[in-house]
Design a protein around this motif. Sequence first.
Motif, PDB file in Angstrom:
ATOM      1  N   SER A 109       6.076  55.079 110.793  1.00 28.00           N
ATOM      2  CA  SER A 109       7.352  55.569 110.284  1.00 28.00           C
ATOM      3  C   SER A 109       7.274  56.859 109.483  1.00 28.00           C
ATOM      4  CB  SER A 109       8.001  54.472 109.445  1.00 28.00           C
ATOM      5  OG  SER A 109       8.060  53.298 110.220  1.00 28.00           O
ATOM      6  N   GLY A 110       6.259  56.973 108.604  1.00 30.31           N
ATOM      7  CA  GLY A 110       6.158  58.186 107.805  1.00 30.31           C
ATOM      8  C   GLY A 110       5.855  59.385 108.687  1.00 30.31           C
ATOM      9  N   SER A 111       4.921  59.205 109.595  1.00 36.36           N
ATOM     10  CA  SER A 111       4.464  60.309 110.424  1.00 36.36           C
ATOM     11  C   SER A 111       5.568  60.878 111.306  1.00 36.36           C
ATOM     12  CB  SER A 111       3.294  59.804 111.268  1.00 36.36           C
ATOM     13  OG  SER A 111       2.967  60.700 112.251  1.00 36.36           O
ATOM     14  N   ILE A 112       6.413  60.021 111.817  1.00 41.39           N
ATOM     15  CA  ILE A 112       7.473  60.564 112.685  1.00 41.39           C
ATOM     16  C   ILE A 112       8.749  60.878 111.894  1.00 41.39           C
ATOM     17  CG2 ILE A 112       6.530  59.276 114.664  1.00 41.39           C
ATOM     18  CD1 ILE A 112       9.300  57.745 114.607  1.00 41.39           C
ATOM     19  N   THR A 113       8.698  60.647 110.591  1.00 38.79           N
ATOM     20  CA  THR A 113       9.762  60.958 109.604  1.00 38.79           C
ATOM     21  C   THR A 113      10.993  60.040 109.678  1.00 38.79           C
ATOM     22  OG1 THR A 113      11.076  62.654 110.793  1.00 38.79           O
ATOM     23  CG2 THR A 113       9.088  63.423 109.658  1.00 38.79           C
ATOM     24  N   ILE A 114      10.931  58.972 110.441  1.00 40.41           N
ATOM     25  CA  ILE A 114      12.110  58.093 110.529  1.00 40.41           C
ATOM     26  C   ILE A 114      12.345  57.398 109.187  1.00 40.41           C
ATOM     27  CG2 ILE A 114      10.883  56.060 111.442  1.00 40.41           C
ATOM     28  CD1 ILE A 114      13.318  55.578 113.299  1.00 40.41           C
ATOM     29  N   SER A 115      11.284  57.254 108.377  1.00 33.40           N
ATOM     30  CA  SER A 115      11.451  56.589 107.083  1.00 33.40           C
ATOM     31  C   SER A 115      12.176  57.486 106.072  1.00 33.40           C
ATOM     32  CB  SER A 115      10.105  56.124 106.533  1.00 33.40           C
ATOM     33  OG  SER A 115       9.196  57.189 106.521  1.00 33.40           O
ATOM     34  N   THR A 162       8.746  56.375 118.026  1.00 29.63           N
ATOM     35  CA  THR A 162       7.303  56.285 117.843  1.00 29.63           C
ATOM     36  C   THR A 162       6.708  57.423 118.678  1.00 29.63           C
ATOM     37  OG1 THR A 162       5.336  54.896 118.199  1.00 29.63           O
ATOM     38  CG2 THR A 162       7.205  54.429 119.604  1.00 29.63           C
ATOM     39  N   TYR A 163       5.403  57.447 118.843  1.00 29.94           N
ATOM     40  CA  TYR A 163       4.790  58.404 119.751  1.00 29.94           C
ATOM     41  C   TYR A 163       5.593  58.399 121.054  1.00 29.94           C
ATOM     42  CZ  TYR A 163       0.275  58.871 117.280  1.00 29.94           C
ATOM     43  OH  TYR A 163      -0.733  59.151 116.389  1.00 29.94           O
ATOM     44  N   ALA A 164       5.897  59.560 121.595  1.00 36.25           N
ATOM     45  CA  ALA A 164       6.762  59.618 122.782  1.00 36.25           C
ATOM     46  C   ALA A 164       6.251  58.717 123.899  1.00 36.25           C
ATOM     47  CB  ALA A 164       6.878  61.053 123.274  1.00 36.25           C
ATOM     48  N   THR A 165       4.927  58.596 124.012  1.00 35.54           N
ATOM     49  CA  THR A 165       4.417  57.787 125.114  1.00 35.54           C
ATOM     50  C   THR A 165       4.730  56.299 124.926  1.00 35.54           C
ATOM     51  OG1 THR A 165       2.501  57.326 126.475  1.00 35.54           O
ATOM     52  CG2 THR A 165       2.067  57.678 124.157  1.00 35.54           C
ATOM     53  N   PHE A 166       4.768  55.847 123.674  1.00 42.03           N
ATOM     54  CA  PHE A 166       5.090  54.435 123.442  1.00 42.03           C
ATOM     55  C   PHE A 166       6.603  54.221 123.339  1.00 42.03           C
ATOM     56  CE2 PHE A 166       0.989  55.131 120.972  1.00 42.03           C
ATOM     57  CZ  PHE A 166       0.204  54.922 122.100  1.00 42.03           C
ATOM     58  N   ALA A 181      13.718  58.258 119.683  1.00 40.39           N
ATOM     59  CA  ALA A 181      12.985  59.486 119.349  1.00 40.39           C
ATOM     60  C   ALA A 181      11.596  59.417 119.955  1.00 40.39           C
ATOM     61  CB  ALA A 181      12.898  59.643 117.838  1.00 40.39           C
ATOM     62  N   GLY A 182      11.302  60.336 120.824  1.00 40.65           N
ATOM     63  CA  GLY A 182       9.959  60.460 121.394  1.00 40.65           C
ATOM     64  C   GLY A 182       9.207  61.486 120.553  1.00 40.65           C
ATOM     65  N   ALA A 183       8.482  60.961 119.557  1.00 39.38           N
ATOM     66  CA  ALA A 183       7.812  61.863 118.617  1.00 39.38           C
ATOM     67  C   ALA A 183       6.416  62.225 119.134  1.00 39.38           C
ATOM     68  CB  ALA A 183       7.702  61.192 117.260  1.00 39.38           C
TER      69      ALA A 183
END
Length: 686
Positions: free
Chosen positions: A359-365, A406-410, A433-435
């Motif tokens: 969550s932190g890494s993709i900024t959704i938090s 999450t990671y775009a692939t997941f 969101a494909g991050a």
Amino acid sequence: MALKNSTSGAIIRDYSIEDLKDAASLMRGYDLVALCAAGSGHAGGTLSIMDITAALYLKVADHDPENPSWPDRDRIIWSTGHKAPSLYLGLAFAGFCPPEDVALLRKLWSPYQGHPHWLKLPGIEVSTGSLGQGLSIGVGIALAGRLDGKNYKTFCLMGDGEQQEGQIWEAAMEAGHYKLDNLIGIVDCNRLQIDGKVSDVMNVDPLDEKYRSFGWEVLRINGHDMTQVVEALEKAKATSGKPTVILAETVKGKGVSFMEDLAGWHGKSPNFEELKKALGELGLLETIPYQKLLDMAKYYQVEVDRQLDAKMPKFKRNYWWNAAENMKVKMEPTRKGFGQSLAENGDDERIVCLGLDISGSITISDFYASKPERKRRWISMGIAEQSATSAAAGLAKEGKLPVLGTYATFAAARNLDQIRTSVCYGNFNVMIAGAHGGVSVGPDGATHQALEDLFARCGLPNMSVVVPCDAVETRKATNYLLLHHQGPKYIRFAREATPVVTDERTPFEFGHANVIRFRGEKTNFAEAFETGLAAEYDNEGEDLTIIACGPMVPEAMRAAWILKADFGYESRVVNLHTLKPIDEAVILLAAKETGVIVTAEEHQIGALAWRVSSVITESTQLYGVPVITGAIGVKDRFGDSGAPWELIKEFEVSAEHIAKKAVELMEVKRAGIGEKQEHLFAGQVR
Ligand SMILES: Cc1ncc(C[n+]2csc(CCOP(=O)(O)OP(=O)(O)O)c2C)c(N)n1
């Protein structure tokens, strides 16, 4: 049972418990050196699993480093792929490769990829990195062993957070059903995952009862007590009639006081000072030649840089980002804009954000970071992309505005059928969101580099797809998609800091592209360009068009600069931020008015290129009009570990590659077809 010569059957070395403890400690030291040299990676989990790794690779598993594909060897599956360095060190200490070489971890072209790739290093049994798949592979290998009448055992290493993936329980059911006593699961129960405690993120306990109810033998041990580890592994090998799971209680970051039991050390590597401190605590400062290993990694990197540079297209000057005195650009990760929008708009009570343990890494938090009252609308789903996608459809059905990422692939591949059936077929208002899309996610390597996500996204009826070009555009696109757009929507952005080329005044209209024109060098890169809505743009008779999306837009702009400065060519750059629905008018006009189109995408060639081509080939307006096209993107290959900007070069998705392609196409245009085109275009007006 042990490391043995597959021809003579002789034991290569019989490790005592004390030997294993020493080996595990040394492996921890080498692990930290490799992580420090890489500048990224996962300290916490590699340390928690190291005692088990030593016991398995040096004592319990039957295998032969001289004969890695010995048919009778025990198989070891590293389902917990992010802990790849411990696997590499297990192999290295067993003699499959030199331990020193693991210092090349996560570097371009290195066999020591961010996540294990079995085609790159002998001894790795299968490629992993997408969590939750290993146990199913283990079921397959165990079934094959049974069909072939073999006696080998299959071990599968997993994390406790990983237990949240539903696929694990499908595999557990299969193993129980088929009484696969040649399959042994090992869970590294360190009680932490990325977003915090496993019990808070999504409780998986009681794991004992769960596995037992699926027909498994369950052993619970202290995963740092070498005697218990070895005994449990031997016992599991001897169990008959059912599969065994070993629940190993461990401490994340084990052995290094300032890393122990801290979620913050999940995806972090030590810096030089931290490395020395950690090696000191492990008593290895004199034992491991850390400086020599760091230097070795540095020399390897110098050679990578040299070879990459030799492969790059050359121009009169160095046009690379911020290399010149002028044309300076600010870099910011596109994902920041996503978080900013969620923070700004999150008061809308309909918005519900679903956390997928990144969550932190993709900024959704950022949705709740400074507004704790929004926490009731923050739903942590754990590492369970498929269920979360369908749950989002359920939330949307009841009038909520769910957002997950999450990671775009997941976020796009793992859950493809859920997106297709639960979300798109029902036409639900779900935002995905494909991050961390594209190769620029960097050293994590191929498993984490979504290069195919946009194919499936654009192929789904009802789905809208936006690929913004920078952090500012990501914020604007999120604002629009979140609150104003009805129906399924996918927004894709990158992890690496990329050039900021738009500002508050730059138009962003969903479904309507922008045209960007280079006007001459300036102190600041962004000011050297003029941007407006494509629909309001008047043909300036440019030589060619570059159509790009996402972080390839700044690359296209830089290519326009190169083309003008070195060749005198005028380029029409089109920022096609909305891939679906596609702005057909801008493509048709570009084809008619410039006759040359280069597409640029950080994806396998086609998500953008073939969509643009299909507009061209399907349009009656272009009957008889020759259009010269070229495509820049990843050429049907998987990604690689490496630094983000290195990968941009290696995968040929830089401005230099766009410019080279454009020059090639311009030669075709100028060689004659172009003259005919000019004649044809003469009578056509907008
Ligand atoms: C399918 C999938 N989703 C998300 C991720 C990103 N990811 C990597 S590690 C991790 C947390 C894993 O937690 P756990 O299994 O407990 O491992 P540990 O904490 O021991 O490192 C996540 C979510 C991934 N690699 N694969």
